[in-house]
Design an enzyme around this catalytic site. Structure first.
Site, PDB file in Angstrom:
ATOM      1  N   GLU A  60     -12.179 -20.372 128.090  1.00  0.00           N
ATOM      2  CA  GLU A  60     -11.500 -20.613 127.076  1.00  0.00           C
ATOM      3  C   GLU A  60     -10.887 -19.523 126.840  1.00  0.00           C
ATOM      4  OE1 GLU A  60     -13.357 -16.956 123.460  1.00  0.00           O
ATOM      5  OE2 GLU A  60     -13.218 -16.177 125.369  1.00  0.00           O
ATOM      6  N   LYS A  65     -16.088 -21.026 117.802  1.00  0.00           N
ATOM      7  CA  LYS A  65     -16.635 -19.765 118.070  1.00  0.00           C
ATOM      8  C   LYS A  65     -17.107 -18.756 116.774  1.00  0.00           C
ATOM      9  CE  LYS A  65     -15.829 -15.429 121.237  1.00  0.00           C
ATOM     10  NZ  LYS A  65     -15.483 -14.891 122.468  1.00  0.00           N
ATOM     11  N   CYS A 100     -18.167 -17.557 125.701  1.00  0.00           N
ATOM     12  CA  CYS A 100     -18.542 -16.192 125.751  1.00  0.00           C
ATOM     13  C   CYS A 100     -18.689 -14.970 125.335  1.00  0.00           C
ATOM     14  CB  CYS A 100     -16.507 -15.561 125.589  1.00  0.00           C
ATOM     15  SG  CYS A 100     -16.153 -14.009 126.620  1.00  0.00           S
TER      16      CYS A 100
END
Length: 269
Positions: free
Chosen positions: A39, A109, A142
Protein backbone atom coordinates in the site's frame (compact mmCIF):
# COMPACT_ATOMS: atom_id res chain seq x y z
CA UNK A 1 -0.66 -22.21 -13.08
CA UNK A 2 0.00 -18.72 -11.76
CA UNK A 3 3.45 -17.64 -10.55
CA UNK A 4 3.33 -14.81 -8.03
CA UNK A 5 5.90 -12.73 -6.18
CA UNK A 6 5.03 -10.53 -3.24
CA UNK A 7 7.56 -7.80 -2.45
CA UNK A 8 8.21 -6.63 1.11
CA UNK A 9 9.96 -3.29 0.63
CA UNK A 10 11.00 -0.28 2.67
CA UNK A 11 9.07 2.65 1.20
CA UNK A 12 10.74 6.07 1.44
CA UNK A 13 8.39 8.79 2.66
CA UNK A 14 7.93 11.60 0.16
CA UNK A 15 10.37 10.13 -2.39
CA UNK A 16 8.21 8.82 -5.26
CA UNK A 17 11.10 8.74 -7.75
CA UNK A 18 13.19 6.51 -5.48
CA UNK A 19 10.22 4.26 -4.70
CA UNK A 20 9.34 3.91 -8.39
CA UNK A 21 12.94 2.95 -9.15
CA UNK A 22 12.74 0.18 -6.53
CA UNK A 23 9.40 -1.06 -7.88
CA UNK A 24 10.71 -1.19 -11.46
CA UNK A 25 13.90 -2.99 -10.39
CA UNK A 26 11.92 -5.71 -8.59
CA UNK A 27 9.51 -6.05 -11.50
CA UNK A 28 12.39 -6.60 -13.91
CA UNK A 29 14.28 -9.04 -11.68
CA UNK A 30 11.62 -11.54 -10.58
CA UNK A 31 10.30 -14.44 -12.63
CA UNK A 32 6.54 -14.27 -12.07
CA UNK A 33 3.25 -13.60 -13.81
CA UNK A 34 2.13 -11.23 -11.04
CA UNK A 35 4.17 -8.98 -8.75
CA UNK A 36 2.52 -7.43 -5.67
CA UNK A 37 3.83 -4.38 -3.78
CA UNK A 38 2.61 -2.67 -0.59
CA UNK A 39 0.00 0.00 0.00
CA UNK A 40 1.14 3.59 -0.77
CA UNK A 41 4.36 2.21 -2.24
CA UNK A 42 4.89 5.33 -4.35
CA UNK A 43 4.76 7.86 -1.54
CA UNK A 44 4.85 6.51 1.99
CA UNK A 45 2.03 6.71 4.51
CA UNK A 46 2.73 8.89 7.56
CA UNK A 47 1.87 12.33 6.26
CA UNK A 48 0.96 15.10 8.68
CA UNK A 49 -1.67 16.85 6.58
CA UNK A 50 -3.55 16.63 3.30
CA UNK A 51 -1.49 19.34 1.61
CA UNK A 52 1.74 17.46 2.23
CA UNK A 53 0.24 14.15 1.09
CA UNK A 54 -1.32 15.49 -2.08
CA UNK A 55 2.02 16.92 -3.19
CA UNK A 56 3.33 13.35 -3.48
CA UNK A 57 0.19 11.88 -5.08
CA UNK A 58 -0.36 11.20 -8.77
CA UNK A 59 -3.28 11.16 -11.16
CA UNK A 60 -4.57 7.95 -12.74
CA UNK A 61 -3.53 7.66 -15.48
CA UNK A 62 -0.37 9.63 -14.80
CA UNK A 63 3.40 9.43 -14.79
CA UNK A 64 3.48 6.64 -12.20
CA UNK A 65 1.00 4.36 -13.98
CA UNK A 66 2.60 5.08 -17.36
CA UNK A 67 5.96 3.83 -16.07
CA UNK A 68 4.27 0.76 -14.59
CA UNK A 69 2.56 0.07 -17.92
CA UNK A 70 5.91 0.28 -19.71
CA UNK A 71 7.43 -2.19 -17.25
CA UNK A 72 4.47 -4.56 -17.53
CA UNK A 73 4.71 -4.48 -21.32
CA UNK A 74 8.46 -5.08 -21.33
CA UNK A 75 8.37 -7.96 -18.84
CA UNK A 76 5.00 -9.52 -19.65
CA UNK A 77 4.02 -9.27 -15.97
CA UNK A 78 1.01 -7.98 -14.10
CA UNK A 79 1.86 -5.46 -11.37
CA UNK A 80 -0.25 -4.54 -8.31
CA UNK A 81 0.92 -1.40 -6.47
CA UNK A 82 -0.57 0.96 -3.91
CA UNK A 83 -0.34 4.71 -4.51
CA UNK A 84 -1.87 8.00 -3.44
CA UNK A 85 -4.26 9.15 -6.15
CA UNK A 86 -5.28 12.77 -6.60
CA UNK A 87 -7.57 14.79 -8.76
CA UNK A 88 -8.00 18.56 -8.55
CA UNK A 89 -8.99 18.66 -4.87
CA UNK A 90 -9.45 15.10 -3.62
CA UNK A 91 -7.11 12.37 -2.42
CA UNK A 92 -7.60 8.59 -2.45
CA UNK A 93 -5.66 5.59 -1.14
CA UNK A 94 -5.69 3.49 -4.29
CA UNK A 95 -4.32 0.25 -5.71
CA UNK A 96 -3.63 -0.12 -9.41
CA UNK A 97 -3.40 -3.41 -11.24
CA UNK A 98 -1.48 -2.94 -14.48
CA UNK A 99 -1.25 -5.56 -17.20
CA UNK A 100 1.22 -6.25 -20.01
CA UNK A 101 -1.37 -5.44 -22.65
CA UNK A 102 -1.95 -1.92 -21.38
CA UNK A 103 -4.71 -2.87 -18.93
CA UNK A 104 -5.18 -0.43 -16.04
CA UNK A 105 -7.54 -1.35 -13.20
CA UNK A 106 -8.03 0.59 -9.97
CA UNK A 107 -9.56 0.09 -6.54
CA UNK A 108 -9.90 2.84 -3.93
CA UNK A 109 -9.68 1.91 -0.25
CA UNK A 110 -13.20 2.04 1.16
CA UNK A 111 -12.69 1.27 4.87
CA UNK A 112 -10.58 4.01 6.41
CA UNK A 113 -8.97 4.11 9.85
CA UNK A 114 -8.13 7.46 11.39
CA UNK A 115 -4.41 6.83 10.96
CA UNK A 116 -1.68 8.32 8.79
CA UNK A 117 -2.68 9.48 5.33
CA UNK A 118 -6.06 7.73 5.66
CA UNK A 119 -7.15 10.68 7.81
CA UNK A 120 -7.13 12.85 4.67
CA UNK A 121 -8.43 10.59 1.88
CA UNK A 122 -11.94 9.98 0.61
CA UNK A 123 -13.35 6.44 0.68
CA UNK A 124 -13.92 4.40 -2.43
CA UNK A 125 -17.44 3.10 -2.97
CA UNK A 126 -17.00 -0.14 -4.93
CA UNK A 127 -16.06 -3.69 -3.98
CA UNK A 128 -15.65 -5.45 -7.30
CA UNK A 129 -13.24 -8.17 -8.44
CA UNK A 130 -11.14 -7.64 -11.55
CA UNK A 131 -11.38 -10.17 -14.39
CA UNK A 132 -7.98 -10.74 -15.99
CA UNK A 133 -6.34 -13.41 -18.17
CA UNK A 134 -4.48 -14.69 -15.10
CA UNK A 135 -7.59 -15.06 -12.95
CA UNK A 136 -10.32 -13.11 -11.19
CA UNK A 137 -8.55 -10.88 -8.69
CA UNK A 138 -9.93 -9.16 -5.61
CA UNK A 139 -8.05 -6.37 -3.84
CA UNK A 140 -8.14 -5.79 -0.07
CA UNK A 141 -6.23 -2.82 1.33
CA UNK A 142 -4.65 -3.02 4.80
CA UNK A 143 -7.28 -2.18 7.47
CA UNK A 144 -9.97 -3.78 5.30
CA UNK A 145 -8.90 -7.27 6.41
CA UNK A 146 -10.64 -6.48 9.71
CA UNK A 147 -13.97 -6.54 7.87
CA UNK A 148 -14.82 -10.12 6.83
CA UNK A 149 -17.54 -8.77 4.57
CA UNK A 150 -14.84 -7.43 2.23
CA UNK A 151 -13.26 -10.78 1.43
CA UNK A 152 -16.61 -12.57 1.38
CA UNK A 153 -18.15 -10.06 -1.04
CA UNK A 154 -15.22 -10.36 -3.44
CA UNK A 155 -15.30 -14.15 -3.30
CA UNK A 156 -19.07 -14.32 -3.81
CA UNK A 157 -18.44 -12.32 -6.98
CA UNK A 158 -15.96 -14.93 -8.19
CA UNK A 159 -12.52 -13.83 -6.97
CA UNK A 160 -9.90 -16.57 -7.43
CA UNK A 161 -7.13 -14.69 -5.63
CA UNK A 162 -7.23 -11.93 -3.02
CA UNK A 163 -4.34 -9.48 -3.08
CA UNK A 164 -3.63 -7.68 0.18
CA UNK A 165 -1.58 -4.48 -0.04
CA UNK A 166 -0.82 -3.06 3.39
CA UNK A 167 1.10 -0.75 5.72
CA UNK A 168 0.77 -2.76 8.93
CA UNK A 169 2.32 -1.11 11.99
CA UNK A 170 3.00 -2.93 15.25
CA UNK A 171 -0.59 -2.45 16.44
CA UNK A 172 -1.93 -4.40 13.45
CA UNK A 173 0.00 -7.61 14.16
CA UNK A 174 -3.24 -9.59 14.61
CA UNK A 175 -4.00 -9.19 10.89
CA UNK A 176 -1.04 -11.19 9.52
CA UNK A 177 -0.94 -13.49 12.53
CA UNK A 178 -4.64 -14.43 12.54
CA UNK A 179 -6.96 -12.73 10.07
CA UNK A 180 -5.26 -13.48 6.75
CA UNK A 181 -5.41 -17.25 7.25
CA UNK A 182 -8.97 -16.97 8.59
CA UNK A 183 -10.11 -15.07 5.48
CA UNK A 184 -8.48 -17.72 3.28
CA UNK A 185 -10.06 -20.73 4.97
CA UNK A 186 -13.53 -19.23 5.45
CA UNK A 187 -13.72 -18.35 1.72
CA UNK A 188 -11.51 -21.16 0.37
CA UNK A 189 -9.40 -18.67 -1.60
CA UNK A 190 -5.75 -17.97 -2.34
CA UNK A 191 -4.35 -14.84 -0.64
CA UNK A 192 -1.18 -12.97 -1.58
CA UNK A 193 -0.31 -10.19 0.86
CA UNK A 194 2.42 -7.56 0.70
CA UNK A 195 3.28 -5.39 3.68
CA UNK A 196 6.10 -2.90 4.01
CA UNK A 197 8.94 -2.59 6.50
CA UNK A 198 10.96 0.35 7.79
CA UNK A 199 10.14 3.36 9.95
CA UNK A 200 8.33 6.59 9.15
CA UNK A 201 8.08 9.44 11.64
CA UNK A 202 8.36 7.07 14.59
CA UNK A 203 6.01 4.40 13.18
CA UNK A 204 7.56 0.96 12.72
CA UNK A 205 6.13 -1.32 10.03
CA UNK A 206 6.23 -5.04 10.76
CA UNK A 207 6.42 -6.83 7.41
CA UNK A 208 4.97 -10.35 7.77
CA UNK A 209 3.91 -10.53 4.12
CA UNK A 210 2.49 -13.93 3.23
CA UNK A 211 1.06 -16.28 0.64
CA UNK A 212 -1.78 -18.45 1.99
CA UNK A 213 -3.58 -21.32 0.31
CA UNK A 214 -7.37 -21.95 0.34
CA UNK A 215 -7.13 -24.24 3.38
CA UNK A 216 -5.54 -21.47 5.44
CA UNK A 217 -2.08 -23.00 5.23
CA UNK A 218 0.71 -20.41 5.07
CA UNK A 219 2.74 -21.37 2.01
CA UNK A 220 5.33 -18.62 2.61
CA UNK A 221 5.67 -15.86 5.18
CA UNK A 222 8.27 -13.20 5.85
CA UNK A 223 9.23 -11.64 9.13
CA UNK A 224 10.84 -8.19 9.17
CA UNK A 225 13.27 -6.96 6.57
CA UNK A 226 13.25 -6.38 2.84
CA UNK A 227 12.56 -9.59 0.92
CA UNK A 228 10.41 -11.34 -1.67
CA UNK A 229 8.15 -14.39 -1.41
CA UNK A 230 7.24 -16.61 -4.34
CA UNK A 231 4.70 -19.32 -5.05
CA UNK A 232 3.10 -21.08 -7.99
CA UNK A 233 -0.49 -22.30 -7.81
CA UNK A 234 -3.70 -22.93 -9.74
CA UNK A 235 -6.09 -20.02 -9.05
CA UNK A 236 -9.00 -22.23 -10.17
CA UNK A 237 -8.58 -24.19 -6.94
CA UNK A 238 -10.40 -21.35 -5.19
CA UNK A 239 -13.56 -21.95 -7.19
CA UNK A 240 -14.53 -25.18 -5.46
CA UNK A 241 -16.27 -24.22 -2.22
CA UNK A 242 -17.58 -27.71 -1.51
CA UNK A 243 -15.31 -29.81 0.69
CA UNK A 244 -15.95 -33.56 0.87
CA UNK A 245 -13.90 -35.58 3.34
CA UNK A 246 -16.14 -38.64 3.35
CA UNK A 247 -19.05 -38.75 0.86
CA UNK A 248 -22.40 -38.95 2.63
CA UNK A 249 -20.83 -38.39 6.05
CA UNK A 250 -18.60 -35.28 5.89
CA UNK A 251 -19.60 -32.74 3.25
CA UNK A 252 -19.65 -28.93 3.60
CA UNK A 253 -20.24 -26.16 1.10
CA UNK A 254 -18.97 -22.82 2.34
CA UNK A 255 -21.23 -20.77 0.09
CA UNK A 256 -24.34 -22.94 -0.37
CA UNK A 257 -24.55 -23.51 3.39
CA UNK A 258 -24.86 -19.78 4.08
CA UNK A 259 -28.19 -18.33 5.33
CA UNK A 260 -28.32 -14.83 3.78
CA UNK A 261 -31.90 -14.22 4.96
CA UNK A 262 -30.59 -14.27 8.53
CA UNK A 263 -27.83 -11.71 7.98
CA UNK A 264 -29.87 -8.54 7.69
CA UNK A 265 -28.15 -6.91 10.66
CA UNK A 266 -24.90 -6.92 8.70
CA UNK A 267 -26.16 -4.28 6.28
CA UNK A 268 -28.00 -2.02 8.70
CA UNK A 269 -26.49 1.42 9.28
Amino acid sequence: MLKVTTVQMDVRLGEPAANLKTILEYTASVDSDLVVFPECANSGYCFDDKEEAISFADTIPGVFTERLAEAAGQTGRWIAVGLLERNETDLYNTVVLVGPGGQLHTRRKSHLPFIGVDRFVLPGDEILPIVTPIGVIGIVICYEWRFPEMARSLCLQGADVLLGLSNWPEGARAIPEQLIAARAVENHVWIVSSNRVGTERGVDFIGMSAIVDPTGKIVAQALGGVCTLEAEFDPNASRTKKIVRNPGEYEIDLFLDRRPSMYGSLVKE
